[in-house]
Design a protein around this motif. Structure first.
Motif, PDB file in Angstrom:
ATOM      1  N   LEU A 139       6.529   3.662   7.682  1.00  0.00           N
ATOM      2  CA  LEU A 139       6.160   5.051   7.446  1.00  0.00           C
ATOM      3  C   LEU A 139       6.665   5.442   6.064  1.00  0.00           C
ATOM      4  O   LEU A 139       7.801   5.114   5.699  1.00  0.00           O
ATOM      5  N   GLY A 140       5.809   6.124   5.288  1.00  0.00           N
ATOM      6  CA  GLY A 140       6.227   6.457   3.940  1.00  0.00           C
ATOM      7  C   GLY A 140       5.559   7.691   3.380  1.00  0.00           C
ATOM      8  O   GLY A 140       4.656   8.284   3.992  1.00  0.00           O
ATOM      9  N   LEU A 141       6.004   8.081   2.179  1.00  0.00           N
ATOM     10  CA  LEU A 141       5.480   9.236   1.458  1.00  0.00           C
ATOM     11  C   LEU A 141       5.110   8.827   0.042  1.00  0.00           C
ATOM     12  O   LEU A 141       5.812   8.017  -0.587  1.00  0.00           O
ATOM     13  N   LEU A 182      -3.826   0.532   8.823  1.00  0.00           N
ATOM     14  CA  LEU A 182      -3.227   1.574   8.005  1.00  0.00           C
ATOM     15  C   LEU A 182      -3.838   2.936   8.328  1.00  0.00           C
ATOM     16  O   LEU A 182      -5.029   3.036   8.605  1.00  0.00           O
ATOM     17  N   VAL A 183      -3.015   3.962   8.263  1.00  0.00           N
ATOM     18  CA  VAL A 183      -3.502   5.343   8.363  1.00  0.00           C
ATOM     19  C   VAL A 183      -2.781   6.172   7.305  1.00  0.00           C
ATOM     20  O   VAL A 183      -1.642   5.878   6.933  1.00  0.00           O
ATOM     21  N   SER A 184      -3.454   7.202   6.807  1.00  0.00           N
ATOM     22  CA  SER A 184      -2.815   8.102   5.853  1.00  0.00           C
ATOM     23  C   SER A 184      -3.520   9.442   5.872  1.00  0.00           C
ATOM     24  O   SER A 184      -4.703   9.541   6.216  1.00  0.00           O
ATOM     25  N   TYR A 217       0.824  -1.206   0.000  1.00  0.00           N
ATOM     26  CA  TYR A 217       0.000   0.000   0.000  1.00  0.00           C
ATOM     27  C   TYR A 217       0.857   1.254   0.000  1.00  0.00           C
ATOM     28  O   TYR A 217       2.018   1.243   0.418  1.00  0.00           O
ATOM     29  N   ASN A 218       0.290   2.339  -0.460  1.00  0.00           N
ATOM     30  CA  ASN A 218       0.888   3.663  -0.317  1.00  0.00           C
ATOM     31  C   ASN A 218      -0.173   4.685   0.068  1.00  0.00           C
ATOM     32  O   ASN A 218       0.019   5.888  -0.081  1.00  0.00           O
ATOM     33  N   TYR A 254       1.751   8.170   4.793  1.00  0.00           N
ATOM     34  CA  TYR A 254       1.051   6.947   5.161  1.00  0.00           C
ATOM     35  C   TYR A 254       1.922   6.081   6.078  1.00  0.00           C
ATOM     36  O   TYR A 254       3.142   6.217   6.136  1.00  0.00           O
ATOM     37  N   GLY A 255       1.249   5.215   6.802  1.00  0.00           N
ATOM     38  CA  GLY A 255       1.955   4.311   7.698  1.00  0.00           C
ATOM     39  C   GLY A 255       1.087   3.117   8.031  1.00  0.00           C
ATOM     40  O   GLY A 255      -0.121   3.094   7.757  1.00  0.00           O
ATOM     41  N   GLY A 256       1.707   2.127   8.632  1.00  0.00           N
ATOM     42  CA  GLY A 256       0.970   0.921   8.992  1.00  0.00           C
ATOM     43  C   GLY A 256       1.598   0.238  10.184  1.00  0.00           C
ATOM     44  O   GLY A 256       2.802   0.371  10.445  1.00  0.00           O
TER      45      GLY A 256
END
Length: 321
Positions: free
Chosen positions: A289-291, A235-237, A60-61, A246-248
């Motif tokens: 954690l990502g962008l 997941l949250v974003s 996911y992103n 976003y992160g999970g």
């Protein structure tokens, strides 16, 4: 296309490391089948666990599922970094029945992710037979490139399919990957919770990687890998124009089965068929954690996952929300 070319290079690095390892697994057959399995397992364990860990990444992103008409096609490359503690193993702790560490030789031998070896084993009975432990293939990372297709469904749900078409390499072998997952933004069904100013979903995913590498085609000798990964994530974003953070948080489980197939002549044993089979399991909680950067229909993403094995993940795709 530049990312695609780089990913192909990473995949070839994975193949090269595996080919290097397969030859050494066959060499372990000298002496004792029980010892061969113990040595093979200790040597290949970091590769097996890294591969299984890679399969649980890159799902996911965004926590926000596609609408009913929305979809994306994404090329993503999870890269697992084996920890430094997995670069070597202590042969003296394997309780070998036929072999022992030669006097004056180091008992610390590299795994497939390590470098050079100075370990020599001798047989316990006479001390006349020797086995030089193999060098490592110096695997600094284990990539698992794949293509993902996600499609929006009713009730804030999204289904995800992932695959790497089966690739056949002449005189080498074949490998392929597939998986399926589902994401649902459950907060939309909970009063008050749905008013939160960010997306929140759950995701469940399964991925399977299989490969079969030729050692000796004439004798049908092969080294087979089958790795499966399961993951469950919360997941949250949060999206602003162009950018999504976003992160999970969740739990991963993976198993990797490795088997040596075919007929082999083993000193002191004779002819044996399918002499080695073992597996690795890797479980634990993970967080990432990502962008994601979205430019028109193109979306670029990058994230990092914490856990026993760190994972970098990057990708690019065509995205219609």
């Amino acid at each position: 296309m530049k990312l695609l070319r780089k990913s192909i290079v990473l995949l070839l690095s994975l193949i090269a490391g595996t080919l290097y390892a397969q030859e050494d697994v066959a060499k372990f057959l000298k002496g004792s089948l029980n010892d061969a399995e113990k040595l093979s397992k200790a040597y290949l364990e970091p590769f097996g666990k890294s591969l299984g860990t890679s399969l649980n990444s890159g799902w996911y992103n965004s926590a926000n599922p596609h609408g009913i008409l929305g979809f994306d096609i994404t090329f993503t490359v999870p890269i697992t970094i084996p920890p430094s503690s997995d670069k070597t193993f202590d042969v003296s702790k394997l309780n070998l029945e036929y072999w022992q560490v030669k006097s004056g030789s180091s008992s610390t031998s590299p795994t497939v992710t390590g470098k050079s070896s100075n370990t020599i084993l001798t047989d316990k009975a006479t001390g006349l037979s020797e086995l030089n432990m193999p060098d490592g293939a110096n695997l600094k990372f284990v990539p698992a490139p794949m293509i993902q297709v996600a499609k929006g469904l009713p009730f804030h749900t999204e289904i995800v399919g992932r695959f790497l078409p089966t690739i056949n390499i002449s005189s080498v072998g074949n490998f392929g990957l597939w998986g399926v997952g589902v994401k649902n933004e459950f907060k939309e069904f909970i009063p008050f919770v749905k008013r939160l100013p960010f997306s929140m979903s759950v995701l469940f995913g399964y991925t399977q990687f299989t490969s079969s590498f030729d050692i000796n085609k004439a004798q049908k000798q092969k080294l087979n890998f089958k790795s499966s990964g399961y993951t469950a994530r919360l997941l949250v974003s949060k999206s602003i124009p162009v950018l999504t953070v976003y992160g999970g948080l969740g739990y991963n489980h993976s198993t990797t089965d490795i088997s040596l197939k075919g007929t082999y002549n083993v000193d002191g044993v004779g002819t044996v068929t399918d002499p080695i089979a073992f597996d690795f399991a890797n479980n634990g909680f993970t967080a990432n954690l990502g962008l994601r950067l979205k430019l028109a229909i193109l979306a670029f993403h990058f994230d990092y996952s914490l856990g026993n094995y760190g994972i970098f993940n990057a990708g690019v795709g065509i995205n219609f929300r």
